[in-house]
Scaffold this motif. Sequence first.
Motif: not given
Length: 413
Positions: A210-215, A308-311, A322-326
């Motif tokens: 999470t600190r590295r901005d990975a979902l 991956a599509l959203v990112r 991105v998680a919130g968007r989904l």
Amino acid sequence: MKYRYACLVVAVAAFMPVTGVPAHAVQGGRSVVPAAVPAAVPAADDPGTTRLPPLPVRLGEDSPCTGASEATATGAAWSQTALGLSWAQRISRGAGVTVAVVDTGVSSGVPSLSGRVTALDGAGEDCVGHGTFAAGLIAAAPQKGSGVTGIAPEAEIVALRGADDRGVPSAERVALGIRTAADRGAQVIYVGHALRTGKAELTAAVAHATRRDALVVAPAAPDAVPREELGPDGEMPEGPYWPAAAPGVLAVVDFGRNGVRQEKAPPAYEPDLSAPGSSMVSVGPRGSGHYIGSGASLAAAGTAGAAALVRAYRPEMTAAEVAGRLLATSYPSDTPRLDPYAALSVVPEEAEATPGRPEPAHLPEAADPGPRNRALAIAGGGLAVVLLVGAMAAVLPRGRARNWLPGGSARGQ
């Protein structure tokens, strides 16, 4: 729920009820256990069906590695239609996004993944086939003679091991895979296992990602339950499962073509999102043929592909956004259903302005009421004249027609 967002009610994907599929298998001992028994997959150009072999969950100690499937699904899988992929992929195909697959490995020789798999620490060999199958759901490119495609067919895959060569996972392997994937720059990290142990190390690994901005995306239930983990009366455990239960993870559960989970599926623990996960069609670890499988892990793979599509389409978004968007664009249900097309196409609400002290209102000085009153009086008088003339024009001709005169005198008197 680890994510709490206002829900946009967007009904885009269609979920059509059909006949249910066989129930999940229960893992017994160390024998070969499929995620689902073979099922019929309709072919788009054939009124008949194609019989596909089942995907193994684990292999017995003496079992050979999963071989190439000799069957090919010529039509699109039901999940592709349910997710609206034909529309979503017109907007994004995942180009430029790296998805890590922490599972049994990913075979780099699969034609539909050719040139897009980077394997670390020996993860380029997949004896079981589960990791390759999941990678296909995420990113397989369409092949000639088949309508099956991954959700993000232009995404890159980084393969890491979360299990041994028999498919048995461990918290240590999964945690290391998550950390390594984040350090290698993966924007989405898919974990193919639901573990009942390893809370501390897996929670720490997710925090690192999470600190590295990975979902991180993980199943909220296992695909199958080992016999030794069943209760005294054969009841299945109810979780929590790791890393899905860790803060920041998008926990996913499966549903089938009839809109519900299989009857004997292991219970899910606090899922955030649901996605197609029954009778899923994807590639095997060798050759260009297809396998069929079921389970929450496969639903999580599809969700990772959607992320991956959203990112790719919205690279300025953080992993949490991105998680919130989904979630915000998901199809309303008991557990919200993944809708990639809505996640890409619905216009985000504009950010609310920061509250501040309002500026004083500048109102014009009051005008002299005299001219206004005179104008209203003149207009009112004119209107009265118009109404009187109109009434006389209507009444007098009628009086003549009826042969009477004003004042009540009749003609001829």
